[in-house]
Design a protein around this motif. Sequence first.
Motif, mmCIF file in Angstrom:
data_model
loop_
_atom_site.group_PDB
_atom_site.id
_atom_site.type_symbol
_atom_site.label_atom_id
_atom_site.label_comp_id
_atom_site.label_asym_id
_atom_site.label_seq_id
_atom_site.Cartn_x
_atom_site.Cartn_y
_atom_site.Cartn_z
ATOM 1 N N SER A 78 0.762 -1.347 0.003
ATOM 2 C CA SER A 78 0.165 -0.081 0.008
ATOM 3 C C SER A 78 0.898 1.268 -0.050
ATOM 4 O O SER A 78 2.003 1.342 0.526
ATOM 5 C CB SER A 78 -0.698 -0.147 1.084
ATOM 6 N N THR A 79 0.219 2.430 -0.400
ATOM 7 C CA THR A 79 1.184 3.487 -0.418
ATOM 8 C C THR A 79 0.891 4.004 1.171
ATOM 9 O O THR A 79 1.654 5.020 1.556
ATOM 10 C CB THR A 79 0.362 4.771 -1.432
ATOM 11 N N ASN A 80 0.009 3.423 1.871
ATOM 12 C CA ASN A 80 -0.153 3.563 3.316
ATOM 13 C C ASN A 80 0.464 2.700 3.906
ATOM 14 O O ASN A 80 -0.092 1.753 4.371
ATOM 15 C CB ASN A 80 -1.616 4.049 3.742
ATOM 16 N N SER B 290 -15.175 2.331 -4.897
ATOM 17 C CA SER B 290 -13.662 2.519 -4.476
ATOM 18 C C SER B 290 -13.208 2.238 -3.128
ATOM 19 O O SER B 290 -12.291 2.295 -2.958
ATOM 20 C CB SER B 290 -13.537 4.068 -4.605
ATOM 21 N N GLN C 261 -9.512 1.957 0.771
ATOM 22 C CA GLN C 261 -9.767 2.435 -0.625
ATOM 23 C C GLN C 261 -9.096 1.222 -1.327
ATOM 24 O O GLN C 261 -8.135 0.572 -1.102
ATOM 25 C CB GLN C 261 -8.989 3.793 -0.822
ATOM 26 N N GLN D 66 -8.118 1.294 -4.643
ATOM 27 C CA GLN D 66 -6.915 1.881 -5.334
ATOM 28 C C GLN D 66 -5.611 1.940 -4.376
ATOM 29 O O GLN D 66 -5.912 2.355 -3.100
ATOM 30 C CB GLN D 66 -7.249 3.275 -5.968
ATOM 31 N N HIS D 67 -4.401 1.895 -4.965
ATOM 32 C CA HIS D 67 -3.293 2.391 -4.252
ATOM 33 C C HIS D 67 -2.837 1.102 -3.191
ATOM 34 O O HIS D 67 -1.986 1.183 -2.316
ATOM 35 C CB HIS D 67 -3.214 3.674 -3.517
ATOM 36 N N ASN D 68 -3.692 -0.010 -3.216
ATOM 37 C CA ASN D 68 -3.169 -0.902 -2.418
ATOM 38 C C ASN D 68 -3.232 -2.481 -3.360
ATOM 39 O O ASN D 68 -3.763 -2.388 -4.278
ATOM 40 C CB ASN D 68 -4.432 -1.177 -1.354
ATOM 41 N N THR D 69 -2.410 -3.320 -2.952
ATOM 42 C CA THR D 69 -2.526 -4.659 -3.310
ATOM 43 C C THR D 69 -2.903 -5.784 -2.403
ATOM 44 O O THR D 69 -2.598 -5.754 -1.109
ATOM 45 C CB THR D 69 -0.975 -4.937 -3.863
ATOM 46 N N ASP E 5 -3.958 -6.182 -7.931
ATOM 47 C CA ASP E 5 -3.792 -4.787 -7.818
ATOM 48 C C ASP E 5 -5.232 -4.119 -7.586
ATOM 49 O O ASP E 5 -6.152 -4.334 -8.360
ATOM 50 C CB ASP E 5 -3.054 -4.118 -9.160
ATOM 51 N N ASN F 166 -6.205 -1.418 -8.432
ATOM 52 C CA ASN F 166 -6.738 -0.505 -9.560
ATOM 53 C C ASN F 166 -7.949 -1.589 -10.428
ATOM 54 O O ASN F 166 -8.547 -1.157 -11.006
ATOM 55 C CB ASN F 166 -5.680 -0.103 -10.223
ATOM 56 N N SER G 72 -11.313 -1.486 -8.954
ATOM 57 C CA SER G 72 -11.873 -0.356 -8.592
ATOM 58 C C SER G 72 -12.957 0.024 -9.646
ATOM 59 O O SER G 72 -12.895 1.280 -10.428
ATOM 60 C CB SER G 72 -10.745 0.794 -8.581
#
Length: 88
Positions: A22-24, A40, A54, A56-59, A72, A74, A77
């Motif tokens: 994740s981006t987080n 989303s 969310q 997106q931005h996560n695997t 992924d 995305n 989403s």
Amino acid sequence: MITAQNLVNHELIGLQTQIVNSTNNSIVGMSGQIIDETKSMLTLQTQSGVKMIQKQHNTWKFTLNSQDIIIDGNLISKRPEDRIKVKA
């Protein structure tokens, strides 16, 4: 055998999932059962309560029939009803 493409077109509510990237960084490793889905967001029942994450931005790693599939966010989403209708 279930593939990532098959899972994209599958109902996700009820599946076990885990965030593997994740981006987080604070949510990497979070896991639980999917109890709701929107365009989303996935809503998870975790050990520490209900969490909305969310897509997106996560695997995501999904477990289905004792098989782990990594996707992924995305790719999933979309609104559930639109995502399930898409032909593989």
